[in-house]
Design a protein around this motif. Structure first.
Motif, mmCIF file in Angstrom:
data_model
loop_
_atom_site.group_PDB
_atom_site.id
_atom_site.type_symbol
_atom_site.label_atom_id
_atom_site.label_comp_id
_atom_site.label_asym_id
_atom_site.label_seq_id
_atom_site.Cartn_x
_atom_site.Cartn_y
_atom_site.Cartn_z
ATOM 1 N N SER A 99 25.353 -38.016 3.496
ATOM 2 C CA SER A 99 25.476 -36.771 3.449
ATOM 3 C C SER A 99 24.950 -35.796 2.321
ATOM 4 N N LYS A 100 24.889 -34.653 2.601
ATOM 5 C CA LYS A 100 24.227 -33.789 1.611
ATOM 6 C C LYS A 100 25.564 -32.722 1.059
ATOM 7 N N TRP A 101 25.834 -32.848 -0.077
ATOM 8 C CA TRP A 101 27.067 -31.810 -0.616
ATOM 9 C C TRP A 101 26.520 -30.981 -1.581
ATOM 10 N N ALA A 102 26.938 -29.518 -1.242
ATOM 11 C CA ALA A 102 26.597 -28.505 -2.157
ATOM 12 C C ALA A 102 27.862 -28.043 -2.599
ATOM 13 N N LEU A 103 27.830 -27.506 -4.010
ATOM 14 C CA LEU A 103 29.009 -26.864 -4.677
ATOM 15 C C LEU A 103 28.812 -25.441 -5.155
ATOM 16 N N THR A 104 29.661 -24.708 -4.741
ATOM 17 C CA THR A 104 29.930 -23.485 -5.588
ATOM 18 C C THR A 104 31.375 -23.439 -6.118
ATOM 19 N N LEU A 105 31.348 -22.941 -7.716
ATOM 20 C CA LEU A 105 32.321 -22.615 -8.441
ATOM 21 C C LEU A 105 32.332 -21.102 -8.357
ATOM 22 N N ASP A 126 24.943 -32.747 -4.496
ATOM 23 C CA ASP A 126 23.210 -32.914 -4.442
ATOM 24 C C ASP A 126 22.763 -31.424 -4.648
ATOM 25 N N VAL A 127 23.525 -30.395 -4.559
ATOM 26 C CA VAL A 127 23.170 -29.007 -4.885
ATOM 27 C C VAL A 127 24.085 -28.221 -5.714
ATOM 28 N N PHE A 128 23.780 -27.770 -6.986
ATOM 29 C CA PHE A 128 24.736 -26.907 -7.429
ATOM 30 C C PHE A 128 24.328 -25.527 -7.292
ATOM 31 N N LEU A 129 25.230 -24.694 -7.210
ATOM 32 C CA LEU A 129 24.964 -23.287 -6.512
ATOM 33 C C LEU A 129 25.709 -22.433 -7.874
ATOM 34 N N PRO A 130 24.989 -22.067 -8.981
ATOM 35 C CA PRO A 130 25.550 -21.222 -9.792
ATOM 36 C C PRO A 130 25.431 -20.020 -9.378
ATOM 37 N N LEU A 131 26.385 -19.020 -9.812
ATOM 38 C CA LEU A 131 26.487 -17.533 -9.528
ATOM 39 C C LEU A 131 25.901 -16.539 -10.379
ATOM 40 N N ASN A 132 25.822 -17.447 -11.814
ATOM 41 C CA ASN A 132 25.207 -16.567 -12.935
ATOM 42 C C ASN A 132 24.607 -17.689 -14.044
ATOM 43 N N LYS A 145 17.331 -30.424 -11.863
ATOM 44 C CA LYS A 145 16.660 -30.360 -10.681
ATOM 45 C C LYS A 145 17.584 -30.218 -9.310
ATOM 46 N N LYS A 146 19.050 -30.083 -9.608
ATOM 47 C CA LYS A 146 19.744 -30.042 -8.362
ATOM 48 C C LYS A 146 20.262 -28.617 -8.280
ATOM 49 N N ILE A 147 19.854 -27.910 -9.189
ATOM 50 C CA ILE A 147 20.216 -26.322 -9.336
ATOM 51 C C ILE A 147 19.394 -25.472 -8.311
ATOM 52 N N VAL A 148 19.985 -24.611 -7.619
ATOM 53 C CA VAL A 148 19.471 -23.760 -6.485
ATOM 54 C C VAL A 148 20.207 -22.352 -6.999
ATOM 55 N N ASN A 149 19.473 -21.498 -7.714
ATOM 56 C CA ASN A 149 20.265 -20.189 -7.962
ATOM 57 C C ASN A 149 20.771 -19.536 -6.769
ATOM 58 N N SER A 150 22.003 -19.064 -6.867
ATOM 59 C CA SER A 150 22.748 -18.486 -5.634
ATOM 60 C C SER A 150 23.420 -17.131 -5.927
ATOM 61 N N SER A 151 23.982 -16.703 -4.647
ATOM 62 C CA SER A 151 24.812 -15.492 -5.026
ATOM 63 C C SER A 151 26.030 -15.858 -4.092
ATOM 64 N N SER A 152 27.035 -15.220 -4.464
ATOM 65 C CA SER A 152 28.380 -14.835 -3.653
ATOM 66 C C SER A 152 28.578 -13.880 -2.875
ATOM 67 N N LYS A 320 20.956 -12.159 -1.080
ATOM 68 C CA LYS A 320 22.221 -12.686 -0.530
ATOM 69 C C LYS A 320 22.268 -13.954 -0.228
ATOM 70 N N PHE A 321 23.631 -14.512 -0.057
ATOM 71 C CA PHE A 321 23.729 -15.917 0.220
ATOM 72 C C PHE A 321 23.042 -16.255 1.745
ATOM 73 N N GLU A 322 22.491 -17.349 1.757
ATOM 74 C CA GLU A 322 21.972 -18.114 3.042
ATOM 75 C C GLU A 322 21.661 -19.505 2.834
ATOM 76 N N TYR A 323 22.094 -20.290 3.958
ATOM 77 C CA TYR A 323 22.140 -21.686 3.733
ATOM 78 C C TYR A 323 20.680 -22.252 4.147
ATOM 79 N N SER A 324 19.839 -21.468 4.266
ATOM 80 C CA SER A 324 18.328 -21.976 4.832
ATOM 81 C C SER A 324 17.612 -22.494 3.418
ATOM 82 N N ARG A 325 18.253 -21.856 2.183
ATOM 83 C CA ARG A 325 17.673 -22.596 0.898
ATOM 84 C C ARG A 325 18.481 -23.588 0.531
#
Length: 328
Positions: A99-105, A126-132, A145-152, A320-325
């Protein structure tokens, strides 16, 4: 895209994780299952959500159901939402099958990365979603390489009219010049006491402090507000808080730690003036002040902000947050 499994919670309690997920499952049709790990006497499941909702007032039961769910299925897309890294302990023993696991703290300060946390992140996520930026640096100690810039941030929408609250606001307007809002847990990092001290310099204005969640300063703040131009509100749902926010003149966010500040963005989008500290990237339109600024200097900023005309908000493509990324 396969249906996504979201792990986190819904209000109550109100907070960064639960507000984000409440808005997420209303806007993202790809969410098929929600595991709510936040026990509460009252829950608010959005009407627009059509997926499965798995919850028990006994947290360990929900955790066991989550364990069985991921143990019996392969090729899942799972998005874990926690406040602090301590919750990574759950991932240590959850089985993962192709499975693919993503994480937002969602907490602003993630603290020190302990060796066991680094092992969990490396082996399970598999994917880290930092907010800042600070969070991005925290994750970079593991694997960039697992980091995908994100937003909450997901827009709040128009709050429902609250007749009782509307009557209260009319009463406040007849007595005070300006209505100022602050909000957060009754803990040190929200610096509510600074906002309280500010009001001693602004006797013609009213501060409404909206508290939610646990914290050791609740009794102290209640005593400090007594007999002053300060009102404490508790246990607001999101609609009631946003209705109050939209009816105010200024939102104060004086945190010494923050990941983003959803209420900052909401206030700007409602056309409300905002003053927020510089502890993280803020939504465009907020007036930024340093943490620990003297109350006298803060009052000067407040007065200039109130006296200044509202600037037209420009749509600069704030992400804005979106799962397509994140998931295919």
């Amino acid at each position: 895209m396969k249906n996504i499994v979201v792990v986190g919670g819904l209000p109550h309690p109100i907070g960064g994780v639960t507000t984000f997920i409440s808005r997420l499952i209303k806007s993202e049709k790809s969410v098929g299952v929600l595991f709510d790990l936040y026990p509460s006497a009252h829950k608010e499941l959005p009407e627009k959500y059509c997926g499965s909702y798995i919850y028990s007032s006994i947290k360990v039961i929900t955790v066991l159901r989550l364990f069985l769910y991921v143990a019996m299925r392969k090729n899942l897309n799972v998005h874990f939402n926690f406040s602090t890294p301590r919750s990574l302990a759950l991932l240590r023993w959850l089985p993962k099958k192709k499975s693919k696991w993503a994480l937002t703290l969602h907490h602003g300060n993630l603290g020190k990365m302990e060796p066991w946390m680094a092992r969990v992140l490396s082996r399970k996520v598999d994917v880290f979603l930092p907010l800042n930026t600070i969070q991005r640096q925290w994750y970079s100690h593991v694997e960039t390489k697992k980091i995908v810039n994100s937003s909450s941030y997901l827009p709040a929408g128009e709050p429902k009219c609250n007749r009782d609250l509307q009557a209260e606001i009319i009463k406040y307007r007849s007595k005070y010049d300006q209505i100022i809002i602050c909000s957060g847990y009754p803990t040190d990092i929200y610096n509510h006491e600074d906002a309280f001290e500010l009001m001693a310099l602004r006797p013609k204005d009213l501060l409404i402090c909206c508290l939610y969640g646990p914290g050791d300063l609740r009794d102290k703040l209640t005593k400090l507000s007594y007999g002053k131009n300060i009102i404490i509100k508790e246990s607001f749902d999101e609609d009631s808080f946003n209705y109050l926010l939209k009816s105010s003149d200024l939102y104060l966010r004086l945190n010494s730690e923050d990941s983003f500040g959803i209420a900052v963005a909401d206030a700007v989008n409602y056309g409300i003036r905002v003053i927020a500290t510089n502890v993280c990237a803020r939504y465009p339109g907020a007036i930024i002040v340093p943490v620990g600024q003297s109350v006298t200097e803060l009052n000067e900023v407040v007065q200039r902000t109130i006296d200044s005309p509202l600037m037209e908000r420009l749509d600069i493509g704030m992400p804005k947050f979106e799962y397509s990324r994140i998931f295919e």
